[in-house]
Design a protein around this motif. Structure first.
Motif, short mmCIF file in Angstrom:
data_model
loop_
_atom_site.label_atom_id
_atom_site.label_comp_id
_atom_site.label_asym_id
_atom_site.label_seq_id
_atom_site.Cartn_x
_atom_site.Cartn_y
_atom_site.Cartn_z
N SER A 720 0.85 -1.18 0.00
CA SER A 720 0.00 0.00 0.00
C SER A 720 0.89 1.23 0.00
O SER A 720 2.11 1.14 0.20
CB SER A 720 -0.95 0.01 1.21
OG SER A 720 -0.21 0.02 2.41
N GLY A 721 0.27 2.39 -0.19
CA GLY A 721 1.04 3.62 -0.24
C GLY A 721 0.27 4.79 0.31
O GLY A 721 -0.97 4.77 0.38
N GLN A 722 1.02 5.84 0.72
CA GLN A 722 0.42 7.07 1.23
C GLN A 722 1.24 8.26 0.72
O GLN A 722 2.47 8.24 0.75
CB GLN A 722 0.40 7.09 2.76
CG GLN A 722 -0.52 6.05 3.39
CD GLN A 722 -0.41 6.00 4.90
OE1 GLN A 722 0.49 6.61 5.49
NE2 GLN A 722 -1.29 5.26 5.54
N LEU A 723 0.54 9.29 0.27
CA LEU A 723 1.17 10.52 -0.18
C LEU A 723 0.83 11.62 0.81
O LEU A 723 -0.34 11.87 1.11
CB LEU A 723 0.68 10.90 -1.57
CG LEU A 723 1.30 12.18 -2.17
CD1 LEU A 723 2.79 11.97 -2.43
CD2 LEU A 723 0.57 12.59 -3.44
N THR A 724 1.87 12.29 1.33
CA THR A 724 1.69 13.34 2.34
C THR A 724 2.22 14.66 1.80
O THR A 724 3.35 14.73 1.32
CB THR A 724 2.43 12.98 3.64
OG1 THR A 724 1.93 11.74 4.15
CG2 THR A 724 2.23 14.07 4.68
N VAL A 725 1.39 15.69 1.89
CA VAL A 725 1.79 17.05 1.53
C VAL A 725 1.78 17.88 2.80
O VAL A 725 0.76 17.94 3.50
CB VAL A 725 0.84 17.66 0.48
CG1 VAL A 725 1.27 19.08 0.15
CG2 VAL A 725 0.82 16.80 -0.78
N SER A 726 2.91 18.51 3.13
CA SER A 726 3.05 19.27 4.37
C SER A 726 3.37 20.73 4.07
O SER A 726 3.99 21.04 3.05
CB SER A 726 4.16 18.68 5.23
OG SER A 726 4.00 17.30 5.41
#
Length: 729
Positions: A720-726
């Motif tokens: 699985s994957g997760q994209l994080t924008v901070s």
């Protein structure tokens, strides 16, 4: 997963949760000016011409991202880790951020000798095994007990510290394999805001904000979280929100007051995973669900308030008084497997199910007073620590069993709606309805004495009085228990140079029958179990302190474990023994410029060395003794290797391996969870005011099981994957 989404029930209230972002530093490099020659500058009539001034903005890379130098858990004051004669692991926020470890249990995977027994859908809170012994009741927040049953998030903590080995001198009852201490995010005196948004597979959505400001002598910080996520497990979801404000008031130059508040609320699914079949997890798709699709409640509501007043009488003498109030509520419908799956006969290939509606509420009030006195003694550096602790806990537990549940096929389950026999409320006949109250009264004294600059000794003891009363509202089985206990600790440290530290330590802890706020007729009158930890270790600082290496060899033994009486199977006696021999290795910090790593490994030889208890094997069907068996949920070998590398000022890549050998899920070692190695990866792009990060979990799509019991196993997540924008300002 569309069916899962449609069947999911959400609360009418918005689900917000405070999340902690790891602030990434950015600074401007200094300006270099070319000075004129000395003889020119001396002539007042000489025209001075300066070279062009060049200003270059760079994103400074964080220093020691994964390495901690101090800890607040190894003693009653913040102390250099090299001066603590005991193994301690610190999981910093930079490592938590790098791995997208949003739950405390995910962050704790980086700790050697620690095993997590929780997964998708959770259990009754975070269940942890440390050095072969249960640490479920050994959870702390800023050094004060936080033993409520809930799934802890990382949005409001700056780091997690794990002190290993028997440590009742610091924490009272329990603390056998060690303790887990979360450190709350508090005001730092800065002004700014950071936030992030994460989207991932299985419709994972998460938002966090961390805002901070200061006005004169008053500082405030606010962390907020919202999470809404489905799961790779059918009919599973997790909605969570939280808010964690923190305030600090510098009353005078020597006195300050802090207030930390936490509210965390969650609803999801109680899910124990797939059945065991012939002693192994059933060979079925890991998303397979065996419960009722319209009856999957698990609601948690947590409120914690902490007030701490610190006063420094002078540079040598200080006092800190901390008051903690905790309120924990957990209402859920269990889904369990009753007995082993049938291997033959008319029910072959099926397993029986059981279900109960449960509600546990808990209130804690604790007061701790800690004095620290640093004054030379006989001309030698000396630190004296002494203080007291008073605590009151009240635990209310209700349970109502469902009836009429049918067996279900292990390999082809047909999921149906609820039947009329399922428990929906607490009217009628209850299986359990009890109230337990507990009181703690304790005082401690510790001293660290520097014999020479190279040799230090640490010693002290704590005296606890722990009392508990249990009221059974169904029967007349009311019980009282009172325990008085001394808990000594001693250690010696040799530091031949500032880069080296070697130690030997001994610590003791105790486990009263009411440690987890439950008593019964067969244990209410028993004295506490006794535990002893012997440890030899070394700590090195390498490359000018940029990298730390640790090693420890230890023996942790329980000398009078509870076991079944050979004369009366309904009674327990203190005639058992359990022992863990092991060693741990650790490496954390900067290996080379731009290359950071956190590596841990533990080898545990855990064994029940004396016991009269028995159980029926789920595979053999034979009655077996616990003697010679390996305790539940203890892998012989486990470890984590995580590393990141900055290719440029802006681009970062990394990844790691999480490894555990096989574990046993029952006391007679017939139910086995296979060993596994899981590979994760991360790619990040950094700018001054924003970051973009992609995390991929289980790259090789390995089928593995995080935890289990005799009849069930909880699968880990597939690829699985997760994209994080901070953002950060």
């Amino acid at each position: 997963m569309s069916d899962t989404k449609q069947l999911r029930t959400k609360s009418g209230n918005a689900k917000w949760r405070l999340g902690a972002l790891l602030p990434l530093g950015a600074a401007l490099s200094g300006m270099a000016l070319a000075a004129p020659p000395a003889e020119q500058a001396a002539d007042p009539d000489q025209e001075v011409v300066l070279d062009d001034v060049k200003v270059k903005a760079n994103r400074d890379k964080p220093v020691n991202r994964f390495k901690a130098d101090t800890s607040t858990t190894g003693s009653k004051t913040e102390m250099a880790i090299r001066d603590i004669p005991q193994s301690i692991s610190v999981v910093k926020e930079e490592l938590i951020e790098s791995q997208n470890a949003f739950n405390l249990r995910d962050a704790l995977r980086n700790v050697s000798g620690l095993t997590i027994a929780a997964g998708e859908g959770g259990r009754t809170g975070d269940s942890i095994t440390l050095r072969g012994f249960s640490a479920n009741s050994d959870q702390y927040l800023d050094g004060v007990k936080d033993n409520g049953q809930y799934a802890r998030d990382t949005f409001f903590i700056e780091r997690a510290e794990v002190l290993k080995g028997a440590s009742s001198i610091l924490f009272g009852r329990g603390a056998t394999g060690g303790v887990i201490n979360q450190v709350f995010k508090k005001p730092t005196g800065k002004t700014g805001i950071t936030g992030n948004f994460t989207y991932g597979l299985y419709d994972f959505k998460r938002t966090t904000i961390d805002a901070e400001t200061k006005y004169q002598d008053f500082g405030a910080r606010l962390n907020v979280l919202y999470q809404d996520a489905d799961s790779f497990r059918d009919y599973n979801y997790t909605n969570r929100w939280g808010i964690a404000p923190s305030f600090k008031w510098d009353i005078t130059a020597d006195t300050d007051l802090t207030l930390n508040l936490l509210h965390q609320q969650e609803d999801g699914v109680f899910d124990y995973g797939v059945p065991m079949y012939n002693g192994r997890p059933a060979d079925v798709p890991i998303n397979t669900f065996y419960g009722y699709y319209d009856n999957r409640m698990m609601d948690t509501d947590v409120n914690v308030a902490t007030v701490a007043l610190t006063h420094r009488f002078n540079q040598d003498f200080s006092v800190k008084n901390t008051v903690r109030y905790g309120d924990y509520e957990r209402k859920y419908l269990t889904h369990l497997y009753s007995g082993a799956a049938a291997l033959s006969g008319v029910n072959a290939g099926t397993i029986n199910r059981s279900q109960a509606l449960r509600l546990n509420t808990q209130e804690n009030v604790y007061n701790q007073t800690d004095f620290v006195y640093k004054k030379p003694l006989f001309g030698h550096v000396n630190t004296l620590m002494f203080g007291s602790e008073f605590g009151w806990e009240e635990y209310d537990f209700k349970s109502k069993n469902s009836t009429g549940l049918s067996r279900v096929s292990v390999f082809d389950p047909r999921i149906t709606a609820s039947t009329s026999g399922l428990a929906y409320d607490f009217s009628g006949v209850l299986a359990t309805n009890r109230l337990t109250r507990a009181q703690t009264y304790a005082g401690y004294l510790m001293d660290q004495f520097e014999i020479t600059p190279e040799w230090k000794i640490l010693g002290g003891t704590r005296y606890d009085v722990f009392e508990a009363q249990q009221i059974d509202r169904i029967s007349t089985g009311n019980f009282d228990s009172s325990v008085s206990q001394w808990s000594p600790r001693g250690g010696i440290i040799w530091q031949p140079s500032k880069e080296q530290s070697y130690y030997f330590s001994y610590g003791k802890s105790f486990n009263p029958s009411a440690e987890s706020l439950s008593l019964s007729a067969n244990n209410a009158n028993l004295p506490p179990e006794q535990n002893h930890n012997y440890e030899i270790g070394a700590k090195w600082d390498l490359f000018d302190g940029k990298l730390s290496a640790t090693a420890a060899i230890f023996r942790l033994e329980k000398t009078n474990a509870r076991t079944t009486s050979p004369l009366d199977p309904n009674l327990q006696i203190l005639a058992g023994e359990q022992r863990t021999d092991g060693f741990e290795l650790g490496l954390a910090g900067e290996i080379m410029p731009n290359w950071d790593a956190s590596i841990t490994y533990a080898h545990l030889d855990a064994e029940i060395t004396k016991s009269t208890s028995t159980a029926t094997g789920s595979v053999s069907g034979a009655v077996k003794s616990f003697l010679g068996m390996t305790p539940v949920n203890v892998p012989e070998d486990s470890g984590v290797a995580w590393t990141t590398y900055h290719l440029t000022d802006h681009w970062e890549i990394g990844g790691g391996v999480f490894y555990a050998s096989h574990r046993y899920a029952d006391n007679v070692n017939e139910a086995v969870l296979p060993g596994y190695a899981r590979l994760d990866a991360v790619v990040a792009y950094h700018q001054k005011h924003y970051d973009v990060q992609l995390n991929v979990f289980n790259l090789t799509d390995t089928v593995y099981y995080e935890s289990g019991q005799q009849n069930s196993a909880l699968p880990g997540s597939p690829v699985s994957g997760q994209l994080t924008v901070s953002f950060k300002y």
